[in-house]
Design a protein around this motif. Structure first.
Motif, PDB file in Angstrom:
ATOM      1  N   ALA A 212      -4.518   4.520  -3.525  1.00  0.00           N
ATOM      2  CA  ALA A 212      -4.182   4.242  -2.126  1.00  0.00           C
ATOM      3  C   ALA A 212      -5.251   4.775  -1.184  1.00  0.00           C
ATOM      4  O   ALA A 212      -5.587   4.133  -0.184  1.00  0.00           O
TER       5      ALA A 212
ATOM      6  N   ASP B  27       0.945   4.144  -2.876  1.00  0.00           N
ATOM      7  CA  ASP B  27       0.790   5.557  -2.505  1.00  0.00           C
ATOM      8  C   ASP B  27       1.980   6.371  -3.004  1.00  0.00           C
ATOM      9  O   ASP B  27       1.828   7.448  -3.594  1.00  0.00           O
TER      10      ASP B  27
ATOM     11  N   LEU C  96       0.828  -1.201   0.000  1.00  0.00           N
ATOM     12  CA  LEU C  96       0.000   0.000   0.000  1.00  0.00           C
ATOM     13  C   LEU C  96       0.866   1.257   0.000  1.00  0.00           C
ATOM     14  O   LEU C  96       0.568   2.229  -0.707  1.00  0.00           O
TER      15      LEU C  96
ATOM     16  N   ARG D 100      -7.438   2.397   1.377  1.00  0.00           N
ATOM     17  CA  ARG D 100      -7.488   2.646   2.827  1.00  0.00           C
ATOM     18  C   ARG D 100      -8.923   2.837   3.300  1.00  0.00           C
ATOM     19  O   ARG D 100      -9.288   2.381   4.390  1.00  0.00           O
TER      20      ARG D 100
END
Length: 428
Positions: free
Chosen positions: A70, A55, A51, A74
């Motif tokens: 990302a 990002d 992740l 999330r």
């Protein structure tokens, strides 16, 4: 005006093939063995580190809105419940073929992306959502060759412009019609079976899987994109290109080096004139110029065509594809379409431009999905980019428009590139 019907070619403009979503053999369907040899389905870094890599690379969604991947991951991970991941392959834009090509040619890359997204979000169920029977056959076979880490179900739907909108996706998977729903809640809050749901475009998931396999190439993977390039005159092209390429270079690659403008982002980025072709392929630069990359479909305006005819083709398609749930969408798209039809045939009154300008400013945001926005935006962009052509149509009939049939949405359709079935059991 004739229509280019030649088969869509596939080409890469990337400097290095590693990390390309086109793969080594874009003309055929990869199997699990081939995909594993290329580094797929390998042991990746931890979900948290993956992740972070997504990002850091700045990967954005490839479905049209360009939302940071990302952030979306999330939101689903932190939404509570047991998340669901959906690979959205319902390609409603008539000028786009990238998603169907990916599902047909690189099914394992998409399924690997579902698995990686599930690891990040904690999802326990996945879906592949599509309307293309060829793609469905290849995905189901890929599931049998290499079962993913979570159960994945293929859900088929009827092909419409609005069927790929994220709330339409959720409604269809939940057993309802593939029609947009009121928001909130959005799918990342409450989606399939009431659980937080990641509805991600198949190219987004493909790039996520590539970043997992080649984290050192994350920036390159995130800043390359698939584009469907077409025009009325020249054969279409599915191309993978890096951000930063000037639009006129893309026009030249497709065979339309003499283009005088383009219809951008499928039917959502509007019409742009010749000066805009100096823009570079980069979401921020395009947004700053009042247009967008959208789904990555660009239709170049080649000499011998007419921007009014293109605008009418686009809105004609949108009016026919309205879900007919919102009265303002039904009446608004019909009114814009009729005015553009009259403009194209030289029968519009002197108040036509004023009405188009008013609708372009007042209708966006009033429907349940983006269809009405696309119709109003197309009309407004025609007035901005080609005011002289609009004025000419007010005073006389256009020979190009006169040669077009009344309904023209089909002229925007691009054929999916040939993808050979490399197995002995051919797809029916």
């Amino acid at each position: 005006m004739t229509v280019a019907t030649a088969q869509t070619a596939v080409r890469s403009l990337l400097a290095h093939p590693t990390g390309s979503v086109l793969g080594a053999e874009p003309g055929g369907t990869e199997n699990a063995e081939t995909y594993i040899r290329s580094g797929g389905y390998g042991e990746a870094v931890s979900p948290d580190r993956l992740l972070e890599a997504i990002d850091r690379a700045g990967l954005r969604g490839r479905g049209g809105a360009g939302f940071p991947a990302a952030v979306k991951l999330r939101s689903v991970r932190d939404g509570g419940g047991v998340p669901v991941v959906v690979a959205n392959g319902e390609e409603g834009e008539p000028g786009s073929v990238k998603d169907r090509w990916l599902l047909r040619a690189r099914p394992h890359l998409v399924l690997d992306g579902i698995s990686r997204a599930a690891e990040i979000t904690g999802a326990a169920q996945g879906y592949v959502y599509l309307s293309d029977p060829y793609a469905a056959t290849r995905i189901r076979r890929a599931l049998g060759e290499h079962p993913p880490r979570i159960p994945v179900e293929v859900v088929e739907t009827a092909h419409t412009y609005v069927a790929g909108e994220e709330t339409s996706v959720v409604r269809r998977i939940n057993g309802g019609p593939a029609l947009p729903a009121a928001k909130p809640p959005r799918p990342h809050e409450r989606g399939v079976a009431g659980q937080p749901t990641l509805v991600a475009n198949v190219e987004t998931l493909a790039r996520l899987a590539l970043i997992a396999a080649h984290p050192d190439l994350g920036d390159t993977i995130a800043t390359s994109t698939l584009l469907t390039l077409s025009s009325w005159r020249d054969a279409p092209l599915l191309v993978e290109a890096p951000y930063g390429v000037p639009l006129h270079d893309l026009a030249g690659a497709q065979g339309s080096a003499d283009a005088y403008g383009a219809l951008m982002g499928g039917l959502f980025g509007g019409l742009v004139g010749r000066d805009a072709l100096a823009l570079r392929l980069e979401p921020g630069a395009l947004a700053g110029a009042g247009t967008s990359l959208g789904c990555g479909a660009i239709r170049f305006l080649a000499p011998g065509g007419c921007p009014v005819a293109v605008a009418h083709d686009a809105v004609d398609h949108l009016a026919a594809e309205s879900a007919r749930q919102c009265g303002v969408c039904v009446s608004g798209t019909a009114a814009i379409n009729e005015t553009l039809r009259r403009l194209a045939t030289g029968t519009a009154g002197p108040d036509a431009t004023g009405r188009l300008e008013r609708w372009a400013g007042t209708l966006p945001g009033r429907g349940a999905c983006g269809l009405l926005d696309a119709a109003a935006g197309t009309a407004g962009s025609l007035l901005r980019a080609f005011p002289e052509a609009v004025r000419d149509h007010l005073s006389a009939a256009c020979a190009v428009c006169a040669g077009c049939p009344t309904t023209g949405g089909h002229r925007l359709v691009v054929p999916v590139p040939d993808v050979a079935d490399l197995r002995p059991d051919p797809v029916p």
